[in-house]
Design an enzyme around this catalytic site. Structure first.
Site: not given
Ligand code: 13P
Length: 409
Positions: A82, A211-212
């Site tokens: 990622d 997503g959080t």
């Molecule tokens: P969050 O930490 O806001 O959930 O985002 C994670 C993310 O997009 C990792 O690539």
């Protein structure tokens, strides 16, 4: 063995309107919690290793554990890099076992983002590995992820997204529609009309970072507009930290392992909540049946040398180990010598490829061609060369492998 092709996995989500969770891992607690939750929910899952987190663990040490967890799982799993920052980190990630890579060049200008992403796509596709690109900018507001994503959010423009996808050849596109990296302040306003236009404009699976903090209604709408992968981290980190703070309250003198009690369970419950809201829960069997199992290939050569002393043979093998191991898609190079004297073939190469696509790209790679033409073939007599695909996946419930063994002597 339930490692599957990430491209097939995300297309299954895209075509069936659900999103697979890509959960960033920062320790074994996260890894075990995520995989256990996927097993409980019977959900496909992406084990995600984010380059900005390399400060917290050793990537090379983490990957064998992640791969072992993926292979042991009975649900379909993919492993992604990622927020990869460069061609070098994407190549290394593939070498270590990632079967999906994300290049994050979203802080660059459009032409630079296109050039950087295209280079990674060309390399990764020669290895059979799909690529996530990002266009637009998802900035952070607060919390861990925020520090790594400074600046202002820039929403993705559909016309630019179409040009970007055409010119880079990315398999999936991460878009900016109002989410933030890290903690959300207040309620996120997502630009759903923009997401709809993006989906219509590019017609490939979309990815949401940050997503959080989204609510259930937002999570349920995203997959209906083309989102097949949601990246999630801060929510897991926050429930883990909250659990530890509660332990400290009741056990101020607690050891590290005392204070960690309950952390895995808390992370697992949060992952489960996500999988149920994103629609991936209950999909494992279909994904296993329809996706290509991700299987390594062993490129085996057994041979004898001619016109070459033992010392020269050892030098040639050492050079080969160093040159060939750097070719994208090569995971390991083993050179061996028969234990028994008088064996029909005295030497061997075992070159492990991440995927059968590497058979061709390795053969044609200029470094392989130069090594084989100048240092190997002129001194090698009788030899046998065969590519073997790992067939353990055929017994795991995955779509059965076609026999890919090929012979070239
Ligand atoms: P969050 O930490 O806001 O959930 O985002 C994670 C993310 O997009 C990792 O690539």
């Amino acid at each position: 063995m339930a490692l599957v092709n990430m491209r097939d996995m995300l297309y299954h989500g895209y075509e069936n309107s659900y999103a697979v969770g890509a959960f960033d891992l920062v320790s074994l607690d996260f890894l075990e919690a995520v995989i256990d939750a996927a097993e409980r929910c019977r959900a496909p899952v992406i084990l995600s290793i984010a380059e900005p987190h390399f400060a917290h663990y050793d990537f090379e040490l983490m990957m064998p554990a992640v791969e072992a967890a993926a292979k042991r799982a009975s649900v379909p799993v993919a492993i992604q890099l990622d927020h990869g920052s460069s061609l070098e980190s994407a190549t290394k990630a593939i070498k270590l076992g990632c079967n999906g890579v994300m290049l994050d060049a979203s802080n660059m200008s459009l032409p630079d983002n296109i050039n950087a992403t295209k280079t990674v796509v060309e390399m990764a596709h020669r290895c059979g590995v799909p690529v996530v690109g990002e266009l637009g900018y998802v900035a952070g507001v607060e919390g861990e992820g925020a520090k790594q994503h400074p600046g202002e959010t820039e929403l993705t423009i559909p016309a630019e997204a179409r040009a970007y996808v055409e010119r880079t050849g990315v398999d999936f596109l991460a878009v900016s529609i109002g989410t933030v990296q890290g903690r959300m302040k207040g309620r996120a306003k997502l630009d759903f009309p923009r997401l709809k236009q993006l989906n219509q404009a590019i017609n490939i699976p979309l990815v949401i970072h940050g997503g959080t903090g989204l609510n259930e209604d937002q999570f349920r709408r995203l997959p209906s507009l083309g989102v097949a992968k949601i990246n999630y981290f801060t929510g897991l980190s926050d429930v883990a930290a909250k659990t530890m703070r509660e332990q400290v309250k009741t056990n101020r003198e607690g050891s590290f392992t005392d204070l960690k009690q309950g952390v895995k369970q808390a992370i697992g419950e949060e992952v489960e909540r996500c999988m149920r809201q994103w629609g991936s829960a209950g999909r494992a069997a279909e994904v296993l049946a329809q996706c290509e199992p991700w299987a390594t290939v062993e490129h085996v050569i057994i041979y004898n040398v001619e016109r070459m002393s033992d010392e020269q043979a050892h030098t040639m093998m050492a050079k080969g180990r160093s040159i060939l191991a750097k070719i994208p898609g090569v995971r390991e190079v083993f050179t061996g010598e028969a234990v028994k004297e008088g064996a029909k073939y005295r030497f061997c190469w075992l070159v492990r490829f991440t995927h059968k696509s590497v058979i061709d790209s390795y053969r044609d790679h200029p470094d392989h061609v130069a090594f084989a033409d100048n240092l190997f073939r002129p001194f090698v007599g009788d030899r046998i060369s065969i590519d073997y695909q790992d067939n353990a996946a055929a017994t795991s419930g995955c779509r059965v492998l076609v026999n890919q063994a090929s012979v070239s002597v």
